[in-house]
Design an enzyme around this catalytic site. Structure first.
Site, PDB file in Angstrom:
ATOM      1  N   ASN A  37       0.831  -1.205   0.000  1.00 35.24           N
ATOM      2  CA  ASN A  37       0.000   0.000   0.000  1.00 35.24           C
ATOM      3  C   ASN A  37       0.864   1.252   0.000  1.00 35.24           C
ATOM      4  O   ASN A  37       0.576   2.233  -0.701  1.00 35.24           O
ATOM      5  CB  ASN A  37      -0.936   0.010   1.209  1.00 35.24           C
ATOM      6  CG  ASN A  37      -2.085  -0.974   1.052  1.00 35.24           C
ATOM      7  OD1 ASN A  37      -2.413  -1.378  -0.059  1.00 35.24           O
ATOM      8  ND2 ASN A  37      -2.692  -1.363   2.153  1.00 35.24           N
ATOM      9  N   GLU A  38       1.939   1.230   0.801  1.00 34.39           N
ATOM     10  CA  GLU A  38       2.878   2.366   0.822  1.00 34.39           C
ATOM     11  C   GLU A  38       3.493   2.569  -0.555  1.00 34.39           C
ATOM     12  O   GLU A  38       3.575   3.686  -1.062  1.00 34.39           O
ATOM     13  CB  GLU A  38       4.004   2.102   1.831  1.00 34.39           C
ATOM     14  CG  GLU A  38       3.617   2.287   3.275  1.00 34.39           C
ATOM     15  CD  GLU A  38       4.772   1.952   4.203  1.00 34.39           C
ATOM     16  OE1 GLU A  38       4.526   1.867   5.415  1.00 34.39           O
ATOM     17  OE2 GLU A  38       5.914   1.776   3.730  1.00 34.39           O
ATOM     18  N   MET A  39       3.933   1.471  -1.157  1.00 34.49           N
ATOM     19  CA  MET A  39       4.561   1.548  -2.475  1.00 34.49           C
ATOM     20  C   MET A  39       3.594   2.138  -3.497  1.00 34.49           C
ATOM     21  O   MET A  39       3.953   3.032  -4.275  1.00 34.49           O
ATOM     22  CB  MET A  39       5.004   0.162  -2.935  1.00 34.49           C
ATOM     23  CG  MET A  39       5.597   0.150  -4.343  1.00 34.49           C
ATOM     24  SD  MET A  39       5.947  -1.520  -4.949  1.00 34.49           S
ATOM     25  CE  MET A  39       7.418  -1.913  -4.022  1.00 34.49           C
TER      26      MET A  39
END
Length: 341
Positions: A78-80
């Protein structure tokens, strides 16, 4: 700007070593976001997801610490995805045993053709420090940088030594001994390998189509079109980089002057190479003894077509050269001016 270290909590020790390196070369504590350490993590009372979202949307420099564990973590992915969508400045750093051919990496949000480096590659880390210098205040003392990087490499190597051996729950065999006993490839592995080969062949077939569409849709910048003219005219589809880069730039400058072309190619050469790499038009053809690129070449499926481009594509490239025609002013001396009469 801050440095956001996107990582799996299972790689915390490697992340902490990276934080130490950043601090040792001059990065301030307030410029580092590393959620596995409360000193650099989420302030008390903040909602974790809202806070992470605010950090990413403030356009930090993102360091992706990529590992097998990273791609198994929903939070990491999700961060990526969030960071990738807003096109942050970033760098991909691979853990020691990370498999670059893994399906997760090859099909992920990050372009697998973009150059990253392994966390224990000393020369590439030194280059990475210089990239950070463009955005942060880094020490000007080269000795401090060299010592900090070597200390970092030593700590990374030590973590690999200290990693516990994984044991089979039902026997005294180590994980590696068990894997040695399972030598024959199973059917699913063979199918996956075949699918990868088919996907690669399809990619080759579509590569020139993608390339030509970028030209006809006028999505390539003038300096990129001029680079194409440069390699076509020379009939040599290799381009120097790394320590040889300045030699190529000097060749380009001479070529620009001979053809009365504005020097936008020579001035933008490094960034053009990076854009071509990201698009998948180039591949590494020669490396240094340390394994770093020193020459790129146009992909074969593109190079084969460049010498026989259709008229429409050639006209677009030639029109670009006309737009960037540059009149060189030659100074002349009138000898008559020196006469007393």
């Amino acid at each position: 700007m801050k440095i956001f270290i996107s990582h799996s909590s299972k790689n915390k020790i490697l992340g902490e070593a990276l934080v130490d390196l950043l601090k040792n070369i001059g990065i301030k504590d307030s410029e580092i976001v590393f959620t596995s350490n409360t000193v650099y993590g989420i302030p008390v009372g903040q909602n974790i997801f809202n806070w992470l979202k605010s950090q990413i949307t403030e356009n930090p420099f993102v360091i992706y610490l990529l590992s097998e564990e990273y791609y198994k973590s929903i939070a990491c992915l999700n961060e990526m995805g969030a960071a990738w969508i807003i096109e942050n400045k970033h760098a991909a750093i691979f853990t020691q045993n990370f498999d670059l051919s893994s399906k997760e990496f090859q099909s992920g949000a990050l372009d697998p053709r973009e150059i990253g480096f392994y966390i224990n590659d000393e020369e590439r880390i030194l280059s990475f420090v210089e990239i950070l210098r463009e955005h942060f205040e880094i020490t000007l003392n080269p000795l401090i940088i060299t010592q900090s990087v070597r200390k970092f490499i030593k700590s990374i190597d030590q973590t690999q030594i200290d990693e516990p051996t994984v044991m089979d729950a039902t026997s005294n065999n180590t994980k590696s001994e068990i894997e040695d006993k399972i030598k024959p490839a199973n059917v699913s592995t063979i199918i996956e390998s075949s699918n990868n080969i088919i996907a690669e062949l399809n990619d080759i077939e579509n590569q020139f189509t993608k390339f030509s569409n970028l030209i006809t849709s006028k999505k390539l910048k003038d300096e990129e079109l001029i680079l194409l003219h440069y390699v076509i005219e020379r009939g040599k589809f290799s381009l120097m980089t790394g320590w040889q880069e300045q030699s190529e730039i000097e060749n380009i400058k001479e070529w620009e002057e001979i053809h009365d072309i504005s020097p936008i190619l020579s001035k933008n050469y490094p960034s053009i190479l990076k854009r071509f790499l990201i698009r998948g038009f180039l591949e590494v053809s020669e490396v240094t003894s340390y394994g770093n690129p020193k020459e790129f070449k146009m992909k074969d499926e593109i190079a084969e077509q460049l010498l026989d481009l259709d008229e429409n594509l050639l006209n677009i490239i030639n029109d670009c050269l006309k737009r960037n025609h540059y009149e060189h002013i030659t100074q002349t001396t009138n000898n008559d001016d020196d006469l007393p009469f």
